[in-house]
Write a protein that holds these residues in place. Sequence first.
Motif, PDB file in Angstrom:
ATOM      1  N   VAL A   1     -23.237 -88.418  49.668  1.00  0.00           N
ATOM      2  CA  VAL A   1     -23.514 -89.629  48.901  1.00  0.00           C
ATOM      3  C   VAL A   1     -24.622 -90.422  49.596  1.00  0.00           C
ATOM      4  N   ARG A   2     -25.479 -91.076  48.804  1.00  0.00           N
ATOM      5  CA  ARG A   2     -26.663 -91.709  49.381  1.00  0.00           C
ATOM      6  C   ARG A   2     -26.660 -93.219  49.177  1.00  0.00           C
ATOM      7  N   TYR A   3     -27.038 -93.902  50.231  1.00  0.00           N
ATOM      8  CA  TYR A   3     -27.273 -95.344  50.190  1.00  0.00           C
ATOM      9  C   TYR A   3     -28.563 -95.579  49.406  1.00  0.00           C
ATOM     10  N   HIS A   4     -28.881 -96.842  49.099  1.00  0.00           N
ATOM     11  CA  HIS A   4     -30.034 -97.102  48.230  1.00  0.00           C
ATOM     12  C   HIS A   4     -31.349 -96.591  48.816  1.00  0.00           C
ATOM     13  N   ASN A   5     -31.430 -96.471  50.138  1.00  0.00           N
ATOM     14  CA  ASN A   5     -32.661 -95.962  50.759  1.00  0.00           C
ATOM     15  C   ASN A   5     -32.564 -94.476  51.109  1.00  0.00           C
ATOM     16  N   GLY A   6     -31.517 -93.825  50.621  1.00  0.00           N
ATOM     17  CA  GLY A   6     -31.391 -92.389  50.814  1.00  0.00           C
ATOM     18  C   GLY A   6     -30.502 -91.959  51.960  1.00  0.00           C
ATOM     19  N   LYS A   7     -29.977 -92.891  52.726  1.00  0.00           N
ATOM     20  CA  LYS A   7     -29.143 -92.517  53.870  1.00  0.00           C
ATOM     21  C   LYS A   7     -27.845 -91.863  53.405  1.00  0.00           C
ATOM     22  N   THR A   8     -27.593 -90.686  53.933  1.00  0.00           N
ATOM     23  CA  THR A   8     -26.316 -90.015  53.718  1.00  0.00           C
ATOM     24  C   THR A   8     -25.379 -90.373  54.873  1.00  0.00           C
ATOM     25  N   PRO A   9     -24.085 -90.101  54.746  1.00  0.00           N
ATOM     26  CA  PRO A   9     -23.195 -90.307  55.894  1.00  0.00           C
ATOM     27  C   PRO A   9     -23.665 -89.544  57.135  1.00  0.00           C
ATOM     28  N   MET A  10     -24.222 -88.340  56.929  1.00  0.00           N
ATOM     29  CA  MET A  10     -24.734 -87.568  58.055  1.00  0.00           C
ATOM     30  C   MET A  10     -25.887 -88.305  58.735  1.00  0.00           C
ATOM     31  N   PHE A  11     -26.769 -88.874  57.944  1.00  0.00           N
ATOM     32  CA  PHE A  11     -27.884 -89.631  58.503  1.00  0.00           C
ATOM     33  C   PHE A  11     -27.361 -90.830  59.295  1.00  0.00           C
ATOM     34  N   VAL A  12     -26.383 -91.540  58.725  1.00  0.00           N
ATOM     35  CA  VAL A  12     -25.825 -92.722  59.392  1.00  0.00           C
ATOM     36  C   VAL A  12     -25.189 -92.334  60.725  1.00  0.00           C
ATOM     37  N   ALA A  13     -24.465 -91.219  60.738  1.00  0.00           N
ATOM     38  CA  ALA A  13     -23.849 -90.762  61.988  1.00  0.00           C
ATOM     39  C   ALA A  13     -24.908 -90.516  63.056  1.00  0.00           C
ATOM     40  N   CYS A  14     -26.012 -89.878  62.671  1.00  0.00           N
ATOM     41  CA  CYS A  14     -27.084 -89.593  63.628  1.00  0.00           C
ATOM     42  C   CYS A  14     -27.818 -90.862  64.040  1.00  0.00           C
ATOM     43  N   GLU A  15     -27.952 -91.786  63.122  1.00  0.00           N
ATOM     44  CA  GLU A  15     -28.634 -93.046  63.414  1.00  0.00           C
ATOM     45  C   GLU A  15     -27.870 -93.865  64.448  1.00  0.00           C
ATOM     46  N   TRP A  16     -26.538 -93.810  64.385  1.00  0.00           N
ATOM     47  CA  TRP A  16     -25.711 -94.623  65.274  1.00  0.00           C
ATOM     48  C   TRP A  16     -25.133 -93.830  66.445  1.00  0.00           C
ATOM     49  N   GLY A  17     -25.537 -92.597  66.583  1.00  0.00           N
ATOM     50  CA  GLY A  17     -25.075 -91.812  67.719  1.00  0.00           C
ATOM     51  C   GLY A  17     -23.625 -91.403  67.643  1.00  0.00           C
ATOM     52  N   SER A  18     -23.104 -91.263  66.430  1.00  0.00           N
ATOM     53  CA  SER A  18     -21.694 -90.904  66.236  1.00  0.00           C
ATOM     54  C   SER A  18     -21.565 -89.387  66.137  1.00  0.00           C
ATOM     55  N   ALA A  19     -21.547 -88.748  67.289  1.00  0.00           N
ATOM     56  CA  ALA A  19     -21.609 -87.287  67.332  1.00  0.00           C
ATOM     57  C   ALA A  19     -20.381 -86.627  66.717  1.00  0.00           C
ATOM     58  N   GLU A  20     -19.201 -87.183  66.941  1.00  0.00           N
ATOM     59  CA  GLU A  20     -17.995 -86.585  66.362  1.00  0.00           C
ATOM     60  C   GLU A  20     -18.005 -86.698  64.843  1.00  0.00           C
ATOM     61  N   SER A  21     -18.544 -87.805  64.342  1.00  0.00           N
ATOM     62  CA  SER A  21     -18.708 -87.934  62.892  1.00  0.00           C
ATOM     63  C   SER A  21     -19.637 -86.851  62.372  1.00  0.00           C
ATOM     64  N   ALA A  22     -20.756 -86.660  63.060  1.00  0.00           N
ATOM     65  CA  ALA A  22     -21.724 -85.644  62.638  1.00  0.00           C
ATOM     66  C   ALA A  22     -21.082 -84.262  62.625  1.00  0.00           C
ATOM     67  N   ARG A  23     -20.322 -83.948  63.665  1.00  0.00           N
ATOM     68  CA  ARG A  23     -19.666 -82.639  63.742  1.00  0.00           C
ATOM     69  C   ARG A  23     -18.668 -82.460  62.590  1.00  0.00           C
ATOM     70  N   THR A  24     -17.910 -83.500  62.300  1.00  0.00           N
ATOM     71  CA  THR A  24     -16.914 -83.420  61.224  1.00  0.00           C
ATOM     72  C   THR A  24     -17.584 -83.288  59.865  1.00  0.00           C
ATOM     73  N   LEU A  25     -18.633 -84.053  59.635  1.00  0.00           N
ATOM     74  CA  LEU A  25     -19.349 -83.978  58.361  1.00  0.00           C
ATOM     75  C   LEU A  25     -19.960 -82.594  58.151  1.00  0.00           C
ATOM     76  N   LEU A  26     -20.504 -82.024  59.215  1.00  0.00           N
ATOM     77  CA  LEU A  26     -21.071 -80.677  59.113  1.00  0.00           C
ATOM     78  C   LEU A  26     -19.985 -79.651  58.807  1.00  0.00           C
ATOM     79  N   LYS A  27     -18.809 -79.857  59.359  1.00  0.00           N
ATOM     80  CA  LYS A  27     -17.687 -78.954  59.081  1.00  0.00           C
ATOM     81  C   LYS A  27     -17.358 -78.925  57.590  1.00  0.00           C
ATOM     82  N   PHE A  28     -17.558 -80.074  56.937  1.00  0.00           N
ATOM     83  CA  PHE A  28     -17.272 -80.159  55.504  1.00  0.00           C
ATOM     84  C   PHE A  28     -18.499 -79.859  54.642  1.00  0.00           C
ATOM     85  N   GLY A  29     -19.583 -79.421  55.276  1.00  0.00           N
ATOM     86  CA  GLY A  29     -20.739 -78.977  54.505  1.00  0.00           C
ATOM     87  C   GLY A  29     -21.819 -80.001  54.268  1.00  0.00           C
ATOM     88  N   ALA A  30     -21.907 -81.033  55.089  1.00  0.00           N
ATOM     89  CA  ALA A  30     -22.949 -82.047  54.915  1.00  0.00           C
ATOM     90  C   ALA A  30     -24.337 -81.433  55.059  1.00  0.00           C
TER      91      ALA A  30
END
Length: 271
Positions: A196-225
């Motif tokens: 899902v995308r924010y108005h400027n195109g940010k996906t949850p995966m992008f947000v995780a990488c932007e804020w350094g949330s590595a476990e979020s990134a790993r979990t999102l990738l597990k679900f196919g982000a």
Amino acid sequence: MIRFAALASNDPIALRVSSSYAARARDPLLARWLSDLTKIEKSENWDALEVLCSFPHADVGAALSLAARRGRSRELERVVSKRRERDVDWAENLARAARAAANSGREEALGVLLRYGVAEDDLGTLDSVLLDACCADTMESDAGARARCVELVLKSGADANCRGTRQGWKPLHAAAKRNDVNAIEMLVQAGADIDVRYHNGKTPMFVACEWGSAESARTLLKFGASLSLGAVLYTDHSLGAVNEPVLPRDVAVGLHHVECVQVIDEALRRV
């Protein structure tokens, strides 16, 4: 014993969940009532809450919100079980209190409010108010409490995609930002759009990488982000031209979130 109708203090705790300062300044009765509500909190004399809510000038929503935030489910139920038929602002007051409970991770208080009719006629309240509050950046409790509140609201019928949110910021974005793996898993399993995308195109995966949330990134990738969906940044993060789409890995590199870069590179090697 609390003596009601005392003069308002200079720093009333209850105002954090109550009427605006402007309203308080205009209405001396409300100011004195809020001071009494503050006394209840300071003295932990929550049995007086029901009496205070019976005053004609009471801000019932403020009282319920304060009780919900403090996890006073017994006193909360005592008030809400008796006021429903005579409170013209019932739905609004209940929604205020439920948001306070959700934002504070007070699962039991939230359950009381859901049982007494929060959003029974408006599922949008569950989506855009409560689910959003459970995952919000301002969420005050630990990850376990957040997860239990998310689960409770989803079981009550909330849409994991939270269609009522403005500009496209979803609970999944918020969960990714704060590295809340449990919330991410529950939202995705309940049908949340992983990309899902924010108005400027940010996906949850992008947000995780932007804020350094590595476990979020790993979990999102597990679900196919997706790693190929970029966002348009309106400030230059030294990632190239302003207003050009930036990919999740690029933002992680530019902001020196090494662990996020490693998570992405590991995923790319497995492809």
